[in-house]
Scaffold this motif. Structure first.
Motif, mmCIF file in Angstrom:
data_model
loop_
_atom_site.group_PDB
_atom_site.id
_atom_site.type_symbol
_atom_site.label_atom_id
_atom_site.label_comp_id
_atom_site.label_asym_id
_atom_site.label_seq_id
_atom_site.Cartn_x
_atom_site.Cartn_y
_atom_site.Cartn_z
ATOM 1 N N ASP B 441 -3.405 -9.527 8.069
ATOM 2 C CA ASP B 441 -3.506 -8.139 8.512
ATOM 3 C C ASP B 441 -3.356 -7.168 7.347
ATOM 4 N N GLY B 442 -3.756 -5.944 7.581
ATOM 5 C CA GLY B 442 -3.486 -4.892 6.620
ATOM 6 C C GLY B 442 -2.237 -4.136 7.054
ATOM 7 N N ASN B 470 -0.964 -2.677 0.798
ATOM 8 C CA ASN B 470 -1.373 -1.868 -0.357
ATOM 9 C C ASN B 470 -0.902 -0.424 -0.208
ATOM 10 N N GLY B 471 -0.072 -0.185 0.818
ATOM 11 C CA GLY B 471 0.500 1.151 0.987
ATOM 12 C C GLY B 471 -0.511 2.214 1.343
ATOM 13 N N ASN B 472 -1.664 1.758 1.817
ATOM 14 C CA ASN B 472 -2.749 2.702 2.078
ATOM 15 C C ASN B 472 -3.629 2.212 3.219
ATOM 16 N N SER B 489 -7.240 12.054 1.029
ATOM 17 C CA SER B 489 -6.711 12.844 2.129
ATOM 18 C C SER B 489 -6.193 11.933 3.239
ATOM 19 N N ALA B 490 -4.883 11.967 3.468
ATOM 20 C CA ALA B 490 -4.259 11.283 4.608
ATOM 21 C C ALA B 490 -4.503 9.779 4.652
ATOM 22 N N SER B 491 -4.697 9.149 3.498
ATOM 23 C CA SER B 491 -4.907 7.702 3.530
ATOM 24 C C SER B 491 -3.712 6.929 2.984
ATOM 25 N N GLU B 492 -2.714 7.654 2.464
ATOM 26 C CA GLU B 492 -1.579 6.963 1.872
ATOM 27 C C GLU B 492 -0.497 6.693 2.915
ATOM 28 N N LEU B 493 0.038 5.472 2.867
ATOM 29 C CA LEU B 493 1.050 5.071 3.847
ATOM 30 C C LEU B 493 2.430 4.831 3.235
ATOM 31 N N THR B 494 2.495 4.643 1.954
ATOM 32 C CA THR B 494 3.671 4.172 1.217
ATOM 33 C C THR B 494 3.947 2.698 1.510
ATOM 34 N N PRO B 534 8.428 -16.604 14.543
ATOM 35 C CA PRO B 534 7.337 -15.972 13.797
ATOM 36 C C PRO B 534 7.792 -15.682 12.353
ATOM 37 N N VAL B 535 6.843 -15.717 11.450
ATOM 38 C CA VAL B 535 7.141 -15.387 10.050
ATOM 39 C C VAL B 535 6.225 -14.245 9.620
ATOM 40 N N LEU B 536 6.822 -13.297 8.932
ATOM 41 C CA LEU B 536 6.050 -12.169 8.418
ATOM 42 C C LEU B 536 6.144 -12.167 6.900
ATOM 43 N N VAL B 537 4.999 -12.213 6.250
ATOM 44 C CA VAL B 537 5.002 -12.149 4.790
ATOM 45 C C VAL B 537 4.511 -10.772 4.363
ATOM 46 N N ASP B 538 5.358 -10.095 3.629
ATOM 47 C CA ASP B 538 4.977 -8.806 3.057
ATOM 48 C C ASP B 538 4.335 -9.099 1.710
ATOM 49 N N CYS B 539 3.035 -9.042 1.670
ATOM 50 C CA CYS B 539 2.297 -9.386 0.451
ATOM 51 C C CYS B 539 1.834 -8.092 -0.211
ATOM 52 N N VAL B 540 2.539 -7.712 -1.247
ATOM 53 C CA VAL B 540 2.265 -6.425 -1.897
ATOM 54 C C VAL B 540 1.058 -6.580 -2.825
ATOM 55 N N VAL B 541 0.014 -5.811 -2.532
ATOM 56 C CA VAL B 541 -1.238 -5.968 -3.282
ATOM 57 C C VAL B 541 -1.691 -4.657 -3.910
#
Lengths: 157, 570
Positions: B441-442, B470-472, B489-494, B534-541
Motif C-alpha cells: 500500500d501507499g 513517501n510522506g506524500n 499543492s496539498a500533496s504532502e502528508l509527512t 497482522p504485521v505492518l511494515v513502515d517502509c520509508v521510501v
C-alpha cells in the motif's frame, strides 16, 4: 442529425423509468421526447424515446444491460406510424372567440372545455401538426400547454 | 404440511445459507438490526468491519480472490451511503458483490426518517441492478436472483434494500424457484460465424497481439489462453486487471501496456497488425488518445458485455461471448495452422532487452519501491495474493511483481479507489486463511481505511501490510512535478505522522520499519515469520521517485516517456 426513435419494451416494475432515463442522461445524451404506458401484455410497458443521437447504438447497448429492459427496437421512420397528443388552454375574449374556434376547427383540434375567458383544445397528430397548432394559437395568448410525448408503432409485421 | 413461518430477517439469513454464502462482511445499525439477530445463530461467519466502505472492499477482496460472490451487510442511511464507493468500484472492475442494506420502515420511507437515505436511487448508477423489498415473502427469490445477476454475464454488484418492518414481517420460507428474468439473458456462447471470421484474420496476421484483461480471470480462461498463445505463438499483453491471466516470465508475455506500462507492451500494440482483444474494454489508461492507438491494427474484440464492443474502438470482428468459450472456439477454428509470427516474436524479445523497466537503487540512498518489491518477492517462497491501493505503488507492483496465477493480484483498476488494499486483503485472507496475503500500500491510501487494521487483529486475520511511506500522495506529487511546475499543492502528508509502529501496536498488530537497503532482508523475514497477528511494515521510501515509463493522459502511445531525462523534451 436526424431523429431516432427507440421503442423499448420493459418490465412494469418500480423504478424502471428512472433506470432508463438515468442510463441515458448518465452517458451525456439528450432526450427529445419520452413516453411510457402499458401494453397489451400483462406486466409489460412500452417506452418510446425520441433522440437525436449519433451514438444511438451505444445507448441501445447500455439500455439493453438494464435487467428490466426486455427488448429495444429502433423504428424505421419510413415504416412508422407516429402520433402525439396535446392539450392547450388559450385565452379568449369577445373579439377573438370566433377566430380561435375557427382556427382550431381547421386544425382538427377538438374543443374539450370552454369557459368565460378560456378554451381548452385537444389535438392528436404528428409533432409537426402540434407545433403548427401551437403557433396558430400563440397570438391569442396560450395560458398552458401539455404534450403527451410521441408514441410510435411499426407499420409492418 | 404447513410451511415454516419465519421473519423477514430469518428469511435473509436462511436465503444466504441456501445460496452457500459462508462469510459476510458488515457493520450493524438500527434498520438492519433484525437481520443481525438470526445471523448470530447462523454458521455464516460475520466479519465486523470498522466502516462500511471497509466492509465493502473486504467483500470485493473475497470475491476477487475466489471468483465467487462477496457479501456485505450495512444499515440504512450512512451505512448505505458509505457503501457507494465499494459498489462503484465493483461495478467498474466487474466484481460479483451482493450488498444487503437495512432501510427505514416502509411506512416511514419518504418522510426523511432518522437514518433514511434513498439507497435504491443512490446506488442505481453504482450497481448492476438493485431491489427494494416490499414484502418479506419476496426475499428468498430476490436473493437468488441477485446472486444470479451478480455472478453471471459480466459480473457486478447487486444491492437489496430491505425496510425494517419487512425484516420483522412473518412469511413462509419457500424454496426459490426458477428465475424469471426476461430482460437478462447474457450471451455466453459466441456466434460461430464470428469465430470463423476471427480465425481467418488471425491466420493472415504477421504481427498479432493478444490484448487480454480481467475478462479472462472472471471466466477462468487462463489455461485456454495459455494454449491459444503458445500453440500459435502469439505474444500477450495483460492489462492491469488481467495481470496473472498469462504467466509473467513466459517468453510470450509482454506484461502491462498503457500509461505506466512497459515500453514493449505498449509499443507492441502500436506496431501490431491485429489486436485479439479478449475481456478488455480499451480503457483510456491503456489506449491514451484512441485516435493514435494501434493505428495499423485490425481488431477482433470479444467480450461478454456487448456494450463494450465498439464503445471506444470499432472492431472488424465483434464477438459477444464468454472468454473461455471464445478462446476454445478460436483454438478449434485455427486447428493446426502455423502462424508466421517468428520474426514478430523475436522483434519483441529484442525490444524487451533493449527497453527494460529500470530504476536505480543506490547503496546508501533512500529506498526505491521497485527494488524493495523485487527483494520482497525473492524472500517470498510461496505464491502470494498481492493487493495494492491506487497510485505510484500500485503501478510499481503491477510492473515489478511477477504474477503467474490468476486471482493473485487484487487492485482497484477502474475506479482507482484509494484505501482499497487493506480491507480487500482482509477479504482475501478470510477466503484463504492458509495463503500469504500481502497488502502493498501507499501511505496516502493506507490512511484512508487504516481503521480496518483493528478488524484484521480482532477477527484474527493475519495479513501483512507494507506501507510504502513517501510522506506524500506520490502520484499527485509526480503529476505536480511534471505538469504543474513542481507546485506541490496539498500533496504532502509527512512521513512520521502517524508513527506507524505505534499505530500498528495500538491496533493489535506488529509494527516494523525499514529505512535502508540493509534493513530489507531482516525486516521482511521477520514479517514473514509472524503468523499469529497482522504485521505492518513502515517502509520509508524516496518521495521524489517517479513511475516510468509514462504516457501523459490524452497523449499518444507512440511517445513514451522513459525516464526523467525524457521529461525535458516534453
Amino acid at each position: 442529425m436526424s431523429e431516432r426513435i427507440l421503442s423499448i419494451l420493459v418490465e412494469d416494475k418500480p423504478g424502471v423509468l428512472a433506470r432508463v432515463s438515468s442510463t441515458i442522461s448518465r452517458r451525456g445524451f439528450n432526450i427529445n421526447s419520452l413516453s411510457v404506458g402499458p401494453t397489451n401484455i400483462e406486466g409489460r410497458s412500452k417506452m418510446t424515446i425520441v433522440t437525436e443521437l449519433d451514438a444511438v447504438e451505444q445507448v441501445k447497448k447500455q439500455l439493453n444491460k438494464l435487467v428490466n429492459v426486455i427488448k429495444i427496437v429502433e423504428l424505421d421512420p419510413n415504416m412508422t406510424i407516429e402520433t402525439e397528443v396535446l392539450l392547450l388552454k388559450v385565452s379568449i375574449n369577445k373579439d377573438s372567440q370566433t377566430s380561435v374556434i375557427e382556427k382550431a376547427s381547421l386544425s382538427n383540434a377538438t374543443s374539450v372545455d370552454v369557459g368565460q375567458d378560456f378554451a381548452i383544445f385537444e389535438l392528436t397528430g404528428s409533432s409537426k401538426d402540434l407545433d403548427k397548432f401551437e403557433s396558430l394559437m400563440k397570438p391569442f395568448g396560450i395560458i398552458e400547454m401539455v404534450r403527451g410525448g410521441r408514441i410510435a408503432i411499426q407499420s409492418n409485421l | 404440511m404447513t410451511k415454516e413461518q419465519l421473519t423477514g430477517a430469518e428469511l435473509v439469513i436462511r436465503g444466504l445459507e441456501y445460496l452457500n454464502v459462508s462469510t459476510v462482511f458488515g457493520v450493524p445499525g438500527g434498520a438492519i438490526l433484525p437481520a443481525y439477530d438470526p445471523l448470530y445463530d447462523s454458521p455464516i461467519r460475520h466479519i465486523l468491519a470498522r466502516h462500511e466502505q471497509g466492509a465493502g472492499h473486504m467483500a470485493e477482496g473475497y470475491a476477487q480472490a475466489t471468483g465467487e460472490l462477496g457479501v456485505v451487510i450495512a444499515t440504512s442511511g450512512p451505512g448505505a451511503t458509505n457503501l457507494i464507493t465499494p459498489l462503484a468500484n465493483a461495478l467498474m472492475d466487474s466484481t460479483p458483490l451482493l450488498a444487503i442494506t437495512g432501510q427505514v420502515a416502509s411506512t416511514a420511507i419518504g418522510n426523511d426518517a432518522f437514518q433514511e437515505a434513498y439507497t435504491v436511487g443512490l446506488s442505481m448508477a453504482a450497481t448492476k441492478h438493485n431491489y427494494l423489498i416490499t414484502d418479506a415473502s419476496e426475499i428468498p427469490q430476490v436473493l437468488k436472483e441477485a446472486k444470479f445477476i451478480a455472478t453471471t454475464g459480466r459480473p457486478g454488484p447487486v444491492l437489496v434494500d430491505i425496510p425494517k418492518d419487512i425484516l420483522n414481517q412473518i412469511a413462509a420460507w419457500v424454496e426459490p424457484g426458477d428465475l424469471d428474468l426476461p430482460g437478462y439473458k447474457p450471451t455466453t456462447e459466441p456466434n460461430p460465424k464470428m469465430v470463423q471470421q476471427a480465425s481467418a484474420l488471425i491466420k493472415k496476421s504477421k504481427k498479432p497481439i493478444l490484448y487480454v484483461g480481467g475478462g479472462i480471470i472472471h471466466s477462468k480462461a487462463n489455461n485456454e489462453l495459455f494454449e491459444l498463445a503458445t500453440k500459435f505463438s502469439i505474444p500477450v499483453v495483460t492489462t492491469l486487471m488481467g495481470r496473472g491471466a498469462f504467466p509473467d516470465g513466459h517468453e510470450l508475455c509482454l506484461e502491462m501496456p498503457g500509461m505506466h506500462g512497459n515500453y514493449t507492451a505498449t509499443t507492441s500494440i502500436q506496431n501490431a497488425d491485429l489486436l485479439i482483444a479478449i475481456g478488455v474494454r480499451f480503457d483510456d489508461r491503456v489506449t491514451a488518445n484512441p485516435s493514435f492507438f494501434a493505428q495499423n491494427a485490425k481488431v477482433i474484440h470479444a467480450d461478454i458485455d456487448p456494450a463494450e464492443i465498439g464503445k471506444v474502438r470499432d472492431a472488424q470482428v465483434p464477438i459477444v461471448g464468454d472468454a473461455k468459450s471464445v478462446i476454445k472456439g478460436l483454438i478449434e477454428a485455427l486447428g493446426d495452422e502455423k502462424l508466421e509470427t517468428e520474426n514478430w516474436v523475436s522483434e519483441l524479445k529484442d525490444m524487451k532487452t533493449e527497453f527494460p523497466l529500470s530504476y536505480k537503487q543506490e547503496e546508501k540512498g533512500p529506498l526505491k519501491v521497485p527494488y524493495v518489491l523485487e527483494e520482497l518477492q525473492k524472500l517470498t517462497k510461496e505464491e502470494a495474493i498481492v493487493v495494492a491501493g491506487v497510485g505510484q505503488h500500485q503501478m510499481w507492483v503491477s510492473q515489478h511483481w511477477n504474477f503467474t496465477e490468476p486471482n493473485t493480484w487484487l487492485n482497484s483498476g477502474g475506479l482507482g479507489t484509494m484505501g482499497y488494499a487493506l480491507p480487500a486483503a482482509i477479504g482475501a485472507k478470510t477466503a484463504y486463511p492458509e495463503k500469504l496475503v500481502l497488502a502493498l500500500d501507499g501511505d496516502g491510501c493506507f490512511q484512508m481505511t487504516c481503521q480496518e487494521l483493528i478488524t484484521a487483529s480482532t477477527e484474527n486475520i493475519p495479513i501483512k501490510i507494507v506501507v510504502f511511506n513517501n510522506g506524500n500522495h506520490g502520484m499527485v506529487r509526480q503529476w505536480q512535478k511534471i505538469f504543474y511546475n513542481s507546485k506541490f499543492s496539498a500533496s504532502e502528508l509527512t512521513h512520521d505522522t502517524p508513527d506507524y509502529l505505534k499505530l500498528a501496536e495500538s491496533m493489535g498488530a506488529v509494527g516494523l520499519r525499514m529505512m535502508e537497503k540493509s534493513d530489507i532482508e531482516k525486516v521482511f523475514n521477520k514479517m514473514l515469520e509472524i503468523n499469529d497477528r497482522p504485521v505492518l511494515v513502515d517502509c520509508v521510501v524516496d518521495p521524489d521517485d517517479m513511475v516510468f515509463p509514462m504516457v501523459p493522459a490524452g497523449g499518444s502511445n507512440d511517445q513514451i516517456i522513459m525516464n526523467e531525462e525524457d521529461l525535458k523534451n516534453l
